[in-house]
Design an enzyme around this catalytic site. Structure first.
Site, PDB file in Angstrom:
ATOM      1  N   HIS A  37      23.282 -47.756  21.367  1.00 41.61           N
ATOM      2  CA  HIS A  37      23.408 -47.780  19.987  1.00 41.61           C
ATOM      3  C   HIS A  37      24.793 -48.219  19.854  1.00 41.61           C
ATOM      4  O   HIS A  37      25.810 -49.355  18.702  1.00 41.61           O
ATOM      5  CB  HIS A  37      23.563 -46.879  18.514  1.00 41.61           C
ATOM      6  CG  HIS A  37      21.988 -46.239  18.594  1.00 41.61           C
ATOM      7  ND1 HIS A  37      21.878 -45.301  19.566  1.00 41.61           N
ATOM      8  CD2 HIS A  37      20.642 -46.808  18.105  1.00 41.61           C
ATOM      9  CE1 HIS A  37      20.412 -45.282  19.548  1.00 41.61           C
ATOM     10  NE2 HIS A  37      19.577 -46.181  18.457  1.00 41.61           N
ATOM     11  N   SER A 187      18.023 -44.258  25.597  1.00 44.20           N
ATOM     12  CA  SER A 187      16.853 -43.957  24.202  1.00 44.20           C
ATOM     13  C   SER A 187      16.679 -42.766  23.617  1.00 44.20           C
ATOM     14  O   SER A 187      17.266 -41.446  24.996  1.00 44.20           O
ATOM     15  CB  SER A 187      15.654 -44.290  24.920  1.00 44.20           C
ATOM     16  OG  SER A 187      14.609 -42.997  23.553  1.00 44.20           O
TER      17      SER A 187
END
Ligand code: PAF
Length: 286
Positions: A37, A187
């Site tokens: 991210h 993830s």
């Protein structure tokens, strides 16, 4: 970095940036942020002057037996990460803010064909939920450019099609997958894995890499390659959902004549569903 929770505050902050002549970049997320991210935000930073991120765990994209309730919510740590990555504004709305009339009567956006098959087959309604929330977020933020991870390859294809078909004046940029040292794609769901499962998890990337290598060397026996790697993944303790070789743009099954390919995998370790993919451009090889 400023954090806002209402659409009115979001619009006011973005209007100020626009009036100052800034180009707006946007990185939508569901939070529990990791280095993947952070890379979205860093990329948005490089492509714009004012970076907006969102954190919203979108109930519309979770199936009834999926992990909506247990999905990790880590706002304080996420804010810290966003500051470090150079985010200017965080939008962290409530479900009531996003769906004030309730989800049942919410207008939906659906992208046919691309949403079917692969993850769409085992997660009915998932991509409609994604397309709906992303179109809402894009309408709220009205960015010049929005960044999405290539790890969610089908999602990125669905979003590109939606933005094209609904004539949204927004550039969609794919961010290369960030991996752990052993190859596992980062993830938020990796946090569900116990130590033994985490040790097995890199098998998926190894299988993708071996297939990509064989194809790059000229192997076009896709059925044979798939059969071999499906066996390896299952024998490693995964419950395989799918392993497929597809055309990289329309995601139809690849033919031996295609040059732009993606190998996609989804598999369960225990109850944790992991996905990964590898894009393979053979144009250079011909
Ligand atoms: O990829 C995600 O984190 C989500 O699917 C997204 C794009 C933020 C929509 O909820």
């Amino acid at each position: 970095m400023n954090t806002v929770t209402t659409i009115a505050e979001l619009r006011a902050a973005i209007a100020l940036a626009r009036r100052a002549g800034k180009r707006i970049g946007f990185a939508p997320t569901m939070g529990n942020l990791h280095s993947g991210h952070a890379a979205l935000v860093t990329h948005a930073r490089a492509l714009s002057d004012f970076v907006v991120a969102s954190i919203f765990v979108n109930p519309l994209q979770f199936g009834p037996s999926e992990d909506l309730d247990t999905y990790p919510r880590t706002l304080d740590a996420d804010q810290q990460r966003l500051v470090e990555a150079g985010c200017d504004l965080l939008f962290a709305p409530s479900v009531a803010q996003m769906y004030p009339e309730g989800t049942a009567v919410q207008t939906r956006v659906s992208v046919p064909e691309l949403s079917q098959g692969l993850c769409g087959a085992s997660r009915p309604g998932h991509f409609e939920g994604v397309a709906t929330v992303v179109s809402k977020l894009l309408n709220m933020v009205q960015p010049d450019v929005a960044i999405f991870g290539q790890k969610d390859y089908q999602q990125l294809a669905v979003i590109r099609a939606m933005v094209r078909d609904l004539n949204m004046p927004i550039e969609i940029v794919g961010q290369p997958t960030v991996r752990a040292e052993d190859g596992l794609a980062l993830s938020s769901r990796n946090g569900y894995l116990d130590a033994a499962q985490r040790a097995k998890a890199p098998v998926l990337y190894r299988s993708l890499s071996e297939m990509a290598e064989a194809i790059a060397q000229g192997d076009r026996d896709y059925a044979g390659l798939l059969e071999r790697q499906r066996k390896i993944i299952s024998a490693s303790g995964f419950t395989l959902d799918y392993l497929e070789i597809r055309h990289a743009v329309h995601l139809r099954p690849a033919t031996a004549l295609d040059h732009d390919l993606v190998i996609l995998v989804a598999a369960y370790l225990g109850t944790t569903r992991l996905i990964d993919n590898l894009h393979l451009d053979l144009h250079a090889a011909v």
